[in-house]
Every structure is written in structure tokens, then in C-alpha cells.
Scaffold this motif. Structure first.
Motif, short mmCIF file in Angstrom:
data_model
loop_
_atom_site.label_atom_id
_atom_site.label_comp_id
_atom_site.label_asym_id
_atom_site.label_seq_id
_atom_site.Cartn_x
_atom_site.Cartn_y
_atom_site.Cartn_z
N THR A 1 0.82 -1.20 0.00
CA THR A 1 0.00 0.00 0.00
C THR A 1 0.86 1.25 0.00
O THR A 1 1.86 1.33 0.71
CB THR A 1 -0.93 0.01 1.24
OG1 THR A 1 -1.75 -1.16 1.21
CG2 THR A 1 -1.82 1.24 1.25
N PHE A 2 0.44 2.25 -0.79
CA PHE A 2 1.18 3.50 -0.90
C PHE A 2 0.40 4.68 -0.30
O PHE A 2 0.68 5.82 -0.59
CB PHE A 2 1.50 3.79 -2.36
CG PHE A 2 2.27 2.67 -3.02
CD1 PHE A 2 3.62 2.50 -2.76
CD2 PHE A 2 1.64 1.78 -3.86
CE1 PHE A 2 4.33 1.46 -3.34
CE2 PHE A 2 2.33 0.74 -4.46
CZ PHE A 2 3.68 0.58 -4.19
N GLY A 3 -0.58 4.36 0.52
CA GLY A 3 -1.27 5.43 1.22
C GLY A 3 -2.66 5.72 0.68
O GLY A 3 -2.99 5.38 -0.46
N SER A 4 -3.49 6.33 1.51
CA SER A 4 -4.84 6.76 1.16
C SER A 4 -4.95 8.24 1.50
O SER A 4 -5.44 8.61 2.55
CB SER A 4 -5.88 5.95 1.94
OG SER A 4 -5.69 4.56 1.74
N PRO A 5 -4.48 9.10 0.62
CA PRO A 5 -4.37 10.52 0.96
C PRO A 5 -5.69 11.27 1.04
O PRO A 5 -5.78 12.29 1.70
CB PRO A 5 -3.52 11.09 -0.18
CG PRO A 5 -3.80 10.18 -1.33
CD PRO A 5 -3.97 8.82 -0.73
N SER A 6 -6.71 10.78 0.34
CA SER A 6 -7.94 11.56 0.29
C SER A 6 -9.14 10.67 0.01
O SER A 6 -9.01 9.46 -0.25
CB SER A 6 -7.84 12.65 -0.78
OG SER A 6 -7.60 12.06 -2.05
N GLU A 7 -10.31 11.27 0.06
CA GLU A 7 -11.56 10.61 -0.27
C GLU A 7 -12.35 11.54 -1.19
O GLU A 7 -12.13 12.74 -1.20
CB GLU A 7 -12.37 10.31 1.00
CG GLU A 7 -11.65 9.40 1.96
CD GLU A 7 -12.33 9.29 3.32
OE1 GLU A 7 -12.23 8.22 3.93
OE2 GLU A 7 -12.95 10.29 3.75
N VAL A 8 -13.25 10.96 -1.96
CA VAL A 8 -14.09 11.75 -2.86
C VAL A 8 -15.55 11.51 -2.49
O VAL A 8 -15.99 10.35 -2.44
CB VAL A 8 -13.87 11.40 -4.34
CG1 VAL A 8 -14.74 12.28 -5.23
CG2 VAL A 8 -12.40 11.55 -4.71
N VAL A 9 -16.27 12.60 -2.24
CA VAL A 9 -17.69 12.51 -1.97
C VAL A 9 -18.42 12.79 -3.29
O VAL A 9 -18.37 13.90 -3.81
CB VAL A 9 -18.13 13.54 -0.90
CG1 VAL A 9 -19.61 13.34 -0.57
CG2 VAL A 9 -17.28 13.40 0.37
N TRP A 10 -19.07 11.76 -3.84
CA TRP A 10 -19.75 11.90 -5.12
C TRP A 10 -21.21 12.27 -4.93
O TRP A 10 -21.85 11.82 -3.97
CB TRP A 10 -19.68 10.59 -5.91
CG TRP A 10 -18.33 10.25 -6.45
CD1 TRP A 10 -17.50 9.25 -6.02
CD2 TRP A 10 -17.65 10.90 -7.53
NE1 TRP A 10 -16.34 9.24 -6.76
CE2 TRP A 10 -16.41 10.24 -7.69
CE3 TRP A 10 -17.96 11.95 -8.38
CZ2 TRP A 10 -15.48 10.61 -8.67
CZ3 TRP A 10 -17.04 12.33 -9.35
CH2 TRP A 10 -15.82 11.65 -9.49
N MET A 11 -21.73 13.07 -5.84
CA MET A 11 -23.14 13.47 -5.79
C MET A 11 -23.62 13.82 -7.19
O MET A 11 -22.82 14.06 -8.10
CB MET A 11 -23.30 14.67 -4.85
CG MET A 11 -22.64 15.94 -5.35
SD MET A 11 -22.26 17.14 -4.04
CE MET A 11 -20.62 16.55 -3.53
#
Length: 408
Positions: free
Chosen positions: A182-192
Motif C-alpha cells: 500500500t502507498f497510502g490513502s491521501p484523500s476521499e471523494v464525496v460523489w453526488m
């Protein structure tokens, strides 16, 4: 063989883009292939809906171009970003050496239905919907099939080869003991989803806001919007009044502020956790992983679906002959990984470099208000938009389906 046990030459776990494309290509080459999909249909929102020029080229070479382009879709000849109150081109596809120099936006369920329909023209193609993979079967250290759960009860599927194409949360790779780096989970995206109205922006796909924190995709009669947040912060946002969320999105959205009133509750949004990872080894005897099951990508540029398609083409080119002739060897599986490892590593390296450029800015409040360094570079040197277009549109290595009947 009992009714609770069936056999196939190649079992593909996962009816997503990688699995369905590989199923079509292997069936076309004369291999008996079974695709297993855990859902009863393909209808799910906020999946990867971008069909890049590299994938359009594959579809054209399969002779399916005319039928495919009749499906409802929108086109983007370039990708844009809003910067300092003006729109700039960050990726230009106009000079690509392919037939179709645009990204097609199409609901993934339409794309998958199309691939499934074409694959079903071949009697050696089988699709099992509403069927879950419960375990992998092994004999003498070699994977030899899958244990399945169906609406009619448990089922054993014996196969010469198992393909893990069941996504970034792959059950098959976990049950097979494949190791993930794993190389990290820097962000998330909230879809709408937000309605499309007269006077809205004209870009088919763009990134807006001070740090490109908002993604806007034209889906014909509505906008598919993505609001980017730091990892782990969405749960905090959900614990507060939804009007505070609307206010945060309004700060970066180019759409009229009142449009956010269409988000009435948290049920109107969907969270995607951004993750970049890769298997240390994609295969073990009798099994190989492709697509997101082998390498999860950031949604930057929408390249994940198209890398998965390229994996499928390479896998079919290398494996169809040995599977059909009953001479599959570990070296064939290793050859697929070797073929696709460079474009995977290069793409992930590029995505990590983009992320790292942002992280360096995080300690400076003024820099934090500006766009990422790679956007600033493209604005400064516009010719880089053509290079970005090539990397996004075609990737680091484009695969072409082999003619049926040719061995390799």
C-alpha cells in the motif's frame, strides 16, 4: 460431475470492465470462459464511467465501434481546470495517434451490458450473476477453481485458471494469500448528482476551486460531481449539519449556490476512499489478478478503468493460446505481470508525485490556496497539455487485441 459442481477452462471473478473485457476476448479466441459477478445486475452509481481513447481503440479493433458509439454518451476532447477565475486546458487529446481523440463518458452499466451482450454471442462464454466467490480451491499448491454461493445454494467451479478481477477489495486475492503493498490513502471523494441547467459551465469534464477540490463531469442531463476531502474527515463532516457540508461545497463549486439544495440528506452522496496499492506478485500457480484487484489507482484522470481494460487485453493476448491448447504454465502468468508492471508502476508513480506536490504545500496557508504544482506547470507551458493528454488518454503502454487465430 454432480449438479453442485461444474467446470470451465477459465473462471473470471468479477464482472467489471476488466473481467467482462477479458471474458469477451477469451471467448472470441475459442476459450471456454465463465465470468462470476456477485450482483444481480450492473446498476450502481459513481463507478468509473470514463472510456478513454485507448479503450475506444480496442473497441474499434474488435469491430464493435459503430454499435458502441450508438450508446448514449458525452465526449470530452480536453480536460479543463478553473484557475484564477479562468478556464485552462490541462489535458488535450487532439494530437493522439488513434481514431477517437476524446474521452467518452458512459454509465458503466451500459458499458458492461454492451460487453456482456457481445460476449454472449459466443457459445463458450458463460455469465453467472448474483453469484458470490466464497473461497479459492487448491490442489497440491495450485489454484484449481472457486467455491461459490448462488441463489440455489453452494456451487463448486473447477477451472484450469482463475482470474481475480473483483476490484480493489478483492475476495479472491485475499483468499489466495496474495500480498498487497500500500502507498497510502491521501484523500476521499464525496460523489453526488446535481441537475444541469442553462447557463452552467460548458466543459464536459473539469476541475474547479482553489485547489481543484471539486470535479465536474457532464453526464448529459445532470452533473456528476466529486468533492475531495482529506482521508478520515468525511465521518466528522457527517456528524454535523448537512447545511455545513453544502456550504463547504459551494466554496469550490462553479455551479450556482442554490443548486446544492438538491442534496437533501446524506443518502444523496456516496463516498469513495482513494487508495493506491499494488500486489507484490500478481499470480500464483493457477491464478492471476488484473485491474483493481492487482493495482488500485487514484481517480486522477479517470485512468483506473482503462488500465484494467489494458490488463485484460494483455492477459488475453498472452493466455488465450496456452489455455485453448491445454499448455498453460506459470511462465505465462508471469509474462502477463511483466507486461503490465511497467505501465502500472509508472502511472502510480505519477499519481504519487502529484500527491506529494500537494503535501509540500500543506504547511503554507497561501500556497494551500493555489492549485497543485502540475496544474501550474501546464498553465505555464501549454504544450504540456498534449503530453498530459497522451498519458491520460493512452497510458504508458497501450495494448492491442491480437487477431483471432493468431498464437503468440
Amino acid at each position: 460431475m454432480s449438479q453442485s459442481e461444474i467446470a470451465t477452462t477459465c473462471a473470471i471473478a468479477g464482472g467489471g470492465p476488466a473481467g467482462m473485457m477479458l471474458g469477451l476476448l477469451l471467448a472470441r479466441a475459442g476459450v471456454d470462459v465463465t465470468v462470476i459477478e456477485k450482483h444481480a445486475d450492473f446498476l450502481r452509481d459513481f463507478r468509473g464511467d470514463t472510456i478513454h481513447p485507448s479503450t475506444l481503440e480496442v473497441i474499434s479493433e474488435l469491430g464493435l465501434e459503430e454499435a458502441f458509439l450508438k450508446l448514449p454518451h458525452t465526449r470530452a476532447e480536453k480536460l479543463s481546470a478553473e484557475m484564477g477565475g479562468r478556464t485552462v486546458t490541462i489535458a488535450d487529446f487532439s494530437r493522439l495517434p488513434v481514431r477517437h481523440r476524446f474521452i467518452a463518458f458512459m454509465p458503466q452499466w451500459d458499458f458492461l451490458d454492451f460487453l456482456a451482450g457481445e460476449a454472449k454471442r459466443h457459445p463458450n462464454f458463460h455469465l453467472m450473476m448474483a453469484t458470490a466467490v466464497e473461497d479459492v480451491l487448491t490442489e497440491d499448491g495450485r489454484v484449481c477453481g472457486l467455491s461459490l454461493g448462488t441463489l440455489d445454494g453452494p456451487l463448486t467451479l473447477r477451472s484450469t485458471l482463475v482470474i481475480a478481477a473483483d476490484g480493489r477489495n478483492s475476495v479472491v486475492r485475499q483468499k489466495a494469500g496474495l500480498v498487497v503493498e500500500t502507498f497510502g490513502s491521501p484523500s476521499e471523494v464525496v460523489w453526488m448528482k446535481l441537475s444541469k441547467q442553462p447557463g452552467d459551465p460548458t466543459e464536459t469534464m473539469g476541475h474547479a476551486g482553489p485547489r481543484q477540490g471539486f470535479v465536474l463531469i457532464d453526464r448529459g442531463d445532470y452533473w456528476q460531481c466529486g468533492y475531495i476531502v482529506r482521508r478520515g474527515t468525511f465521518s466528522e463532516i457527517q456528524g454535523r449539519d448537512i447545511e455545513l457540508f453544502r456550504a463547504k461545497v459551494r466554496e469550490v463549486s462553479p455551479l450556482p449556490h442554490e443548486r446544492m439544495e438538491e442534496i437533501r440528506s446524506w443518502e444523496d452522496v456516496s463516498l469513495l476512499q482513494v487508495r493506491i496499492d499494488r500486489l507484490k506478485q500478481w499470480w500464483r500457480p493457477g491464478l492471476i489478478a488484473i485491474g483493481d484487484a492487482a493495482h488500485a489507482m487514484s481517480p486522477i484522470g479517470g485512468v483506473g478503468v482503462n488500465l484494467a481494460i489494458q490488463d485484460a487485453v494483455a492477459a488475453a493476448n498472452i493466455l488465450a493460446g496456452p489455455l485453448k491448447q491445454g499448455r498453460l504454465a506459470d511462465a505465462d502468468l508471469a509474462a502477463v505481470e511483466k507486461r503490465r508492471l511497467f505501465p502500472t508502476r509508472a502511472t502510480q508513480k505519477l499519481q504519487l508525485m502529484m500527491r506529494s506536490g500537494r503535501r509540500k504545500d500543506e504547511g503554507d496557508a497561501e500556497k494551500r490556496k493555489g492549485p497543485p504544482a502540475f496544474i501550474r506547470g501546464i498553465v505555464r507551458f501549454p504544450l504540456l497539455a498534449h503530453l498530459a493528454g497522451r498519458l491520460i488518454g493512452l497510458g504508458f503502454r497501450m495494448e492491442r487485441p491480437r487477431k483471432v487465430g493468431l498464437s503468440g
